[in-house]
Design a protein around this motif. Structure first.
Motif, PDB file in Angstrom:
ATOM      1  N   ALA A 141       0.830  -1.210   0.000  1.00  0.00           N
ATOM      2  CA  ALA A 141       0.000   0.000   0.000  1.00  0.00           C
ATOM      3  C   ALA A 141       0.865   1.261   0.000  1.00  0.00           C
ATOM      4  N   ASN A 142       1.933   1.252   0.779  1.00  0.00           N
ATOM      5  CA  ASN A 142       2.834   2.409   0.832  1.00  0.00           C
ATOM      6  C   ASN A 142       3.525   2.640  -0.511  1.00  0.00           C
ATOM      7  N   ILE A 143       3.981   1.582  -1.136  1.00  0.00           N
ATOM      8  CA  ILE A 143       4.656   1.696  -2.431  1.00  0.00           C
ATOM      9  C   ILE A 143       3.685   2.216  -3.485  1.00  0.00           C
ATOM     10  N   GLU A 144       2.463   1.666  -3.503  1.00  0.00           N
ATOM     11  CA  GLU A 144       1.467   2.119  -4.475  1.00  0.00           C
ATOM     12  C   GLU A 144       1.124   3.592  -4.271  1.00  0.00           C
ATOM     13  N   ALA A 145       0.955   4.020  -3.022  1.00  0.00           N
ATOM     14  CA  ALA A 145       0.622   5.420  -2.736  1.00  0.00           C
ATOM     15  C   ALA A 145       1.753   6.347  -3.177  1.00  0.00           C
ATOM     16  N   PHE A 146       2.980   5.946  -2.927  1.00  0.00           N
ATOM     17  CA  PHE A 146       4.140   6.762  -3.295  1.00  0.00           C
ATOM     18  C   PHE A 146       4.203   6.948  -4.808  1.00  0.00           C
ATOM     19  N   HIS A 147       4.047   5.854  -5.545  1.00  0.00           N
ATOM     20  CA  HIS A 147       4.167   5.949  -6.990  1.00  0.00           C
ATOM     21  C   HIS A 147       2.949   6.603  -7.632  1.00  0.00           C
ATOM     22  N   ALA A 148       1.783   6.440  -7.062  1.00  0.00           N
ATOM     23  CA  ALA A 148       0.593   7.117  -7.590  1.00  0.00           C
ATOM     24  C   ALA A 148       0.748   8.631  -7.491  1.00  0.00           C
ATOM     25  N   ALA A 149       1.428   9.093  -6.439  1.00  0.00           N
ATOM     26  CA  ALA A 149       1.635  10.534  -6.259  1.00  0.00           C
ATOM     27  C   ALA A 149       2.594  11.104  -7.301  1.00  0.00           C
ATOM     28  N   GLN A 150       3.377  10.253  -7.960  1.00  0.00           N
ATOM     29  CA  GLN A 150       4.346  10.719  -8.949  1.00  0.00           C
ATOM     30  C   GLN A 150       3.754  10.863 -10.350  1.00  0.00           C
TER      31      GLN A 150
END
Length: 63
Positions: free
Chosen positions: A14-23
């Motif tokens: 979930a953390n990885i997905e949130a980080f990359h979605a913000a990019q």
């Protein structure tokens, strides 16, 4: 697999997905000269590979 490890993996995902979605950036289109169009868009990829050499020899760094 222990439940605690499964939960840790779900949290990391979930953390990885949130980080990359913000990019993800909005598509950019620009006419730099009359009739010359440039564009940029974010496109997710399904898979990626990475080769990290192993073995017994040390890595030498140049300074």
């Amino acid at each position: 697999m222990p439940e605690a490890l499964q939960e840790a993996i779900r949290t990391a995902k979930a953390n990885i997905e949130a980080f990359h979605a913000a990019q993800v950036q909005a598509p950019l289109e620009l006419e730099v000269l009359p009739g010359v169009h440039c564009s940029r868009r974010s496109v997710p990829i399904q898979r990626v590979g990475l080769y990290v050499p192993g073995g017994t020899l040390p890595y030498f760094l140049r300074c």
